[in-house]
Design an enzyme around this catalytic site. Structure first.
Site, PDB file in Angstrom:
ATOM      1  N   ASP A 202     -23.861 -37.915 -25.105  1.00  0.00           N
ATOM      2  CA  ASP A 202     -23.434 -36.942 -26.107  1.00  0.00           C
ATOM      3  C   ASP A 202     -24.611 -36.771 -27.062  1.00  0.00           C
ATOM      4  OD1 ASP A 202     -21.874 -35.264 -27.767  1.00  0.00           O
ATOM      5  OD2 ASP A 202     -21.328 -36.978 -29.020  1.00  0.00           O
TER       6      ASP A 202
ATOM      7  N   GLU B 147     -23.584 -33.550 -22.237  1.00  0.00           N
ATOM      8  CA  GLU B 147     -22.793 -32.479 -22.841  1.00  0.00           C
ATOM      9  C   GLU B 147     -23.699 -31.311 -23.191  1.00  0.00           C
ATOM     10  OE1 GLU B 147     -20.165 -31.817 -26.799  1.00  0.00           O
ATOM     11  OE2 GLU B 147     -19.622 -33.548 -25.571  1.00  0.00           O
TER      12      GLU B 147
ATOM     13  N   ASP C 168     -19.368 -41.118 -31.356  1.00  0.00           N
ATOM     14  CA  ASP C 168     -20.351 -40.537 -30.433  1.00  0.00           C
ATOM     15  C   ASP C 168     -20.352 -41.270 -29.091  1.00  0.00           C
ATOM     16  OD1 ASP C 168     -21.792 -38.497 -32.248  1.00  0.00           O
ATOM     17  OD2 ASP C 168     -21.790 -40.345 -33.429  1.00  0.00           O
TER      18      ASP C 168
END
EC number: 3.1.21.10
Length: 176
Positions: A9, A69, A141
């Site tokens: 991420d 992502e 996260d």
């Protein structure tokens, strides 16, 4: 056959990572955490911290594939640009280690893990804990990165996922 997936991420200040093992239909937690850069540091220093940090994660946990992502367009162009640069650093770190990389939007991740694309972060965290049978809740996260890894595990097992890993675009189960 066992697969080890590294989910990322990306963030300009905090980049989450999550590592899971996939054995058949089972998903097992391996590790998760965050790579932190210093606010106000020059971009080149932040990129180095991200690349070095991801390489350390790869060297430690030896994933066989990775998922990242995708960046969304933010209202603030400067923030979007910084996020894009962080994501580029992450992508570079992964490909320099010869890992196949798949990409998923936040919407795809939320749909895969929670069942709806508008789910709040807390719901994603809750589902990550449930799906991986964790005793505690990972940092936000790191939980997002684990969700990216879970999404990849859910999407990459079949033929469509293998096409996506080769860089072909798939939408609604069809090549586009």
């Amino acid at each position: 056959m066992s697969r080890r997936i590294l989910g990322i991420d990306p963030g300009s200040l905090i980049t989450g990572f999550g590592v899971i093992d996939v054995v058949g239909n089972q998903r097992h937690y391996v590790a998760s955490g965050a790579i932190r850069t210093k606010s106000g540091s020059p971009l080149a220093e932040r990129v180095k911290v991200l690349v070095d940090g991801i390489h350390q994660v790869i060297d430690t946990y030896r994933p066989t594939e990775a998922a990242l992502e995708r960046v969304f367009v933010n209202v603030n162009p400067a923030a979007t640009l910084m996020l894009g640069q962080a994501r580029g650093a992450c992508m570079t770190a992964l490909v320099l280690k010869d890992l196949p990389v798949a990409e998923y939007t936040a919407l795809q991740v939320k749909q895969s893990v929670v069942g709806q694309g508008k789910a709040p972060k807390e719901q994603v965290q809750y589902m990550v804990v449930r799906m991986l049978n964790l005793s505690g809740t990972p940092q936000a996260d790191a939980a997002d990165a684990l969700a990216v890894a879970l999404t990849h595990a859910n999407h990459s097992g079949g033929a469509i996922g293998k096409l996506a890993l080769r860089g072909l675009k798939v939408r609604g189960g069809r090549l586009v």
